[in-house]
Enzyme design. Structure first.
Site, mmCIF file in Angstrom:
data_model
loop_
_atom_site.group_PDB
_atom_site.id
_atom_site.type_symbol
_atom_site.label_atom_id
_atom_site.label_comp_id
_atom_site.label_asym_id
_atom_site.label_seq_id
_atom_site.Cartn_x
_atom_site.Cartn_y
_atom_site.Cartn_z
ATOM 1 C CG PHE A 197 1.211 -2.583 -7.566
ATOM 2 C CD1 PHE A 197 1.964 -2.817 -6.643
ATOM 3 C CD2 PHE A 197 0.378 -2.370 -8.440
ATOM 4 C CE1 PHE A 197 0.363 -3.533 -5.756
ATOM 5 C CE2 PHE A 197 -0.062 -3.626 -7.664
ATOM 6 C CZ PHE A 197 -0.011 -4.162 -6.670
ATOM 7 C CG ASN A 239 3.601 2.164 1.006
ATOM 8 O OD1 ASN A 239 3.372 1.543 -0.513
ATOM 9 N ND2 ASN A 239 3.007 0.914 2.440
ATOM 10 C CG ASN A 298 -0.546 2.696 -2.194
ATOM 11 O OD1 ASN A 298 -1.347 3.492 -1.216
ATOM 12 N ND2 ASN A 298 0.757 1.962 -0.827
ATOM 13 C CB THR A 299 -3.328 -0.626 -7.016
ATOM 14 O OG1 THR A 299 -1.771 0.159 -7.790
ATOM 15 C CG2 THR A 299 -3.812 0.143 -8.775
ATOM 16 C CG ASN A 328 -0.552 -5.585 1.195
ATOM 17 O OD1 ASN A 328 0.201 -4.312 1.230
ATOM 18 N ND2 ASN A 328 -1.256 -5.767 -0.213
ATOM 19 C CE LYS A 362 0.656 -9.290 1.449
ATOM 20 N NZ LYS A 362 2.066 -8.540 1.142
ATOM 21 C CB SER A 390 -1.529 -3.146 -3.312
ATOM 22 O OG SER A 390 -1.457 -1.216 -3.157
HETATM 23 C C1 LIG Z 1 6.917 0.430 1.545
HETATM 24 C C2 LIG Z 1 6.129 -1.015 1.493
HETATM 25 C C3 LIG Z 1 5.881 -1.246 0.206
HETATM 26 C C4 LIG Z 1 5.443 -2.822 -0.349
HETATM 27 N N1 LIG Z 1 4.723 -2.935 -1.316
HETATM 28 C C5 LIG Z 1 3.960 -4.380 -1.383
HETATM 29 C C6 LIG Z 1 3.828 -4.947 -3.027
HETATM 30 O O1 LIG Z 1 4.699 -4.237 -3.418
HETATM 31 N N2 LIG Z 1 3.131 -5.960 -2.519
HETATM 32 C C7 LIG Z 1 2.893 -5.955 -1.549
HETATM 33 O O2 LIG Z 1 2.431 -7.557 -1.710
HETATM 34 N N3 LIG Z 1 3.007 -5.852 -0.687
HETATM 35 C C8 LIG Z 1 3.935 -4.796 -0.475
HETATM 36 N N4 LIG Z 1 3.475 -4.171 1.006
HETATM 37 C C9 LIG Z 1 3.122 -5.031 2.216
HETATM 38 C C10 LIG Z 1 4.170 -5.933 2.978
HETATM 39 O O3 LIG Z 1 4.600 -6.693 1.751
HETATM 40 C C11 LIG Z 1 3.509 -6.367 3.617
HETATM 41 O O4 LIG Z 1 2.249 -6.516 3.710
HETATM 42 C C12 LIG Z 1 2.932 -4.635 5.470
HETATM 43 O O5 LIG Z 1 3.817 -3.976 5.134
HETATM 44 C C13 LIG Z 1 2.862 -5.950 7.065
HETATM 45 O O6 LIG Z 1 3.923 -5.861 7.003
HETATM 46 P P1 LIG Z 1 5.006 -5.404 8.117
HETATM 47 O O7 LIG Z 1 4.028 -4.005 8.713
HETATM 48 O O8 LIG Z 1 5.754 -6.115 8.548
HETATM 49 O O9 LIG Z 1 5.664 -4.326 7.146
HETATM 50 C C14 LIG Z 1 4.318 -2.731 1.239
HETATM 51 C C15 LIG Z 1 4.761 -2.241 2.518
HETATM 52 C C16 LIG Z 1 5.819 -1.346 2.401
HETATM 53 C C17 LIG Z 1 5.407 -0.779 3.651
#
Ligand SMILES: Cc1cc2nc3c(=O)[nH]c(=O)nc-3n(C[C@H](O)[C@H](O)[C@H](O)COP(=O)(O)O)c2cc1C
Length: 352
Positions: free
Chosen positions: A116, A112, A179-180, A244, A215, A177
């Site tokens: 934000f 992804n 992506n920023t 993350n 995080k 993140s």
């Molecule tokens: C579509 C998407 C959006 C996410 N947005 C955020 C976010 O806004 N803030 C954040 O701290 N982590 C964000 N994450 C990261 C997740 O909270 C998590 O740390 C990461 O995906 C690893 O866990 P998972 O393998 O169970 O998905 C995002 C993940 C995905 C897939």
């Protein structure tokens, strides 16, 4: 049952459609109650006291799923012990252009670059003011707007912290993140210490200060992880969420051309599981078990969750696993915790 249909939709549309369906189901009185019963498991042995908060069970919804607090009530019906809303920024922003979320079914992973996308902290506050189900712990994950330069990023975190303070149980400072642009630079020792100290000063001025967690990215080196342990100690925040998404593309089964055509973004799901667990284990061992860790990254089975708990996490969170495995995963994890993890008393797992 509806997964094959959902996977025909583009991933972001499938996300909103699922939440729409869930809200409809829960609104039908008898069906809603049966649904909640089916997915929820209540057992005193699942309760955890971590950083002073009482969790009904140790399985939470990771940040990013409910950025704007639109669906945390519905999601809580799926049996989560806690839900993290956000990442939220002071002003609303649309995020990156679509498509920005991609499935890698062969790897049970996602990429992804949402960026934000959120309606801004005031909109989130207004929704949280409506209250939330008894016993549900709600965390607020805070970030900075894309247009805010790193030099003044602190102000963005302060705005979100102050606005959300009365409405969440704990805070997560998101500097990880991918992506920023430039955000991860805030993980460096100096700006990070300054940012966390600033938030802690505000926190300690309150009569009821709240746990603040950091995080972190799975892409940090061991030296950087050592810095993180030191920073947590010096700023006296409550702990770390590890991890993350990753910018690495190592070891994927998906065709490299497909990966290349997707482009930038954070990789989550099964592909990040091992690295995320390594980070948890490293932090736990180096801190001699003194660091409170929420483990997240690639949990798609009860065994994955138990691996993270055994590596040193006190609680776990899931996101991608929910997309690939469906909501029964939460109950399955909790059932496995009851049978496979020696049950400490609530007092023993208390970290503060
Ligand atoms: C579509 C998407 C959006 C996410 N947005 C955020 C976010 O806004 N803030 C954040 O701290 N982590 C964000 N994450 C990261 C997740 O909270 C998590 O740390 C990461 O995906 C690893 O866990 P998972 O393998 O169970 O998905 C995002 C993940 C995905 C897939």
């Amino acid at each position: 049952m509806i997964k094959p249909f959902l996977f025909l939709l583009p991933p972001e549309k499938a996300h909103y459609f699922t939440l729409f369906l869930l809200k409809i189901i829960l609104a039908i009185p008898l069906i809603g109650t049966l649904y909640k019963k089916r997915y929820t498991i209540k057992d005193d042995r699942l309760k955890r006291k971590v950083f002073g908060l009482d969790f009904e069970n140790p399985v939470g919804l990771a940040a990013g799923f409910d950025k704007d607090g639109k669906s945390f009530k519905a999601m809580s019906s799926l049996g989560f012990g806690f839900i993290e809303v956000g990442t939220v920024t002071p002003k609303g922003q649309i995020g990156n252009p679509q498509p920005r979320l991609f499935r890698l079914p062969k790897d049970q992973s996602l990429i992804n670059r949402m960026g934000f996308n959120n309606e801004g902290v005031d909109a989130l506050v207004n929704r949280l003011k409506g209250g939330w189900p008894d016993h549900l712990i709600v965390g607020g994950n805070i970030g900075k707007n894309k247009l805010t330069p790193n030099e003044t990023a602190e102000e963005d975190y302060v705005i979100c912290f102050e606005a959300l303070f009365p409405y969440v149980d704990y805070f997560v400072v998101n500097v990880s993140s991918p992506n920023t642009p430039g955000l991860r630079d805030l993980q460096d020792k100096e700006p990070l210490t300054k940012l966390l100290n600033r938030l802690q000063v505000l926190n300690k001025q309150k009569t009821n200060s709240k746990p603040i967690l950091l995080k972190i990215a799975p892409d940090l080196t061991n030296e950087q992880l050592d810095d993180i342990i030191e920073i947590v100690e010096t700023t006296k925040i409550e702990g770390v969420i590890a991890t993350n998404t990753t910018i690495s593309r190592a070891g994927l089964k998906t065709n490299p051309n497909t990966i290349k055509s997707i482009g930038n973004g954070g990789l989550s799901g099964r592909a990040v599981r091992q690295r995320s667990t390594e980070v948890i284990r490293y932090l736990n061992e180096r801190s001699k078990g003194q660091l409170t860790i929420i483990g997240v990254g690639g949990i798609s089975s009860p065994e994955d969750a138990i691996e993270k708990l055994n590596a040193g996490a006190s609680l776990v969170q899931i996101y991608s696993g929910l997309i690939f495995e469906g909501p029964a995963l939460i109950k399955e994890i909790n059932k496995a915790i009851l049978t496979k993890i020696p049950q400490p008393s609530v007092a023993q797992v208390s970290n503060s």
